[in-house]
Structures are given as C-alpha cells and as structure tokens.
Write an enzyme that holds these catalytic residues in place. Structure first.
Site, PDB file in Angstrom:
ATOM      1  CE  LYS A  34      69.953  23.029 112.120  1.00  0.00           C
ATOM      2  NZ  LYS A  34      70.453  21.867 111.418  1.00  0.00           N
ATOM      3  CB  CYS A  35      69.388  31.872 109.834  1.00  0.00           C
ATOM      4  SG  CYS A  35      69.740  33.372 108.901  1.00  0.00           S
ATOM      5  N   GLY A  36      72.021  33.182 111.164  1.00  0.00           N
ATOM      6  CA  GLY A  36      72.523  34.292 111.961  1.00  0.00           C
ATOM      7  C   GLY A  36      71.457  35.326 112.269  1.00  0.00           C
TER       8      GLY A  36
END
Length: 157
Positions: A34-36
């Site tokens: 869920k990281c950019g």
C-alpha cells in the site's frame, strides 16, 4: 559474514537459508503493497525477468513498519503483488527491517552500506545490491527506480 549466513522465513512460514542463492547476484528489497512506491514492483519484475537467466534474483521482504502499508495476511500481499504487477520473484514473510527487533539480515545490510541520512532503513523500497560472493555492494534509496539499477547490476553479472 555474507548474506548467505542468514536464514529467513518464507511466506508459508518455513525457515530457509539464503545460501540457496550462493553464487547469484541479488537485489534485496523491503516492500509494502500500500505504499506510493509499490508501482516499482512492475519494474522490479521486469529486471528479474531480464536478468534471471544470468544468475540474478530479487528477494522481496514485505514490511509494515512504515505507516502500516502492508496487508496483515501474507496471502493478501502475495495476491496483490501477483495480480497487480505480475510478481513471481520470491516474496518472503513480513519482516522487521528497522529498530531493535529488526531481522538480523537487515541489521547486516544496513551495517554494510549506510544510508544518506541514517543507517536504518528510512522507508519502503530501500534496495540492496548483493554480489555473487554475498556482499553488499550498493544501497539505493526508496525513490530510486529499479531501471536505474540495471547498469550496476550488469557490471556484476
């Protein structure tokens, strides 16, 4: 000491020795679904596909130590990586990559190559390039796109 001296936990909970990769060039990455930076998984997979037949493997270690950006269930992580980015390089169990409880492998990696502002891993997608002898030769910041690593990788292959 080399990366081959460490054992890690597979996604299905088994302990394995990294000596199974002895003689290969490795890129060890702490990942987060869920990281950019998670779109880097696509480039990482492309690097893996391009160089795997020359003795190169990427090892992904999910971590949720940075704003809980990883799924609680490892199967959700594996499904996310495969469905969204076609990842088929090894993804291991969720791992602590910084702090007092960090996995010994990550203590070794960060001790071998210091970061720009800190020795600890400061965010998801920090990358460590490992030569065929098991030593860390380069550390890359989270924002370093995997394709920028290709030249360094080719020098080791």
């Amino acid at each position: 000491m080399t990366v081959y001296d460490f054992t890690v936990q597979t996604a299905d909970g088994k302990e394995i020795s990294l000596n199974k990769y002895e003689g290969e060039v490795l890129l060890i990455v702490n990942t987060a679904s869920k990281c950019g930076f998670s779109p880097q998984l696509k480039e990482l997979q492309m690097l893996h596909d391009t160089y795997k037949d020359k003795g190169f493997t990427i090892l992904g270690f999910p971590s949720d130590q940075f704003m809980n950006q990883e799924f609680a269930d490892i199967q959700d992580t594996l499904d996310f990586c495969q469905t969204n980015y076609g990842v088929n390089f090894p993804i291991y169990a969720k791992t602590k990559v910084k702090g007092e409880d960090s996995h010994p492998l990550f203590s070794f990696l960060t001790g071998s190559k210091k970061g720009f502002f800190t020795n600890e891993i400061k965010w998801n997608f920090t990358k460590f390039l490992i030569n065929r002898q098991g030593y860390v030769v380069k550390r890359y910041a989270p924002q370093t796109k995997p394709f920028k690593i290709a030249k360094d990788l080719e020098d080791l292959l």
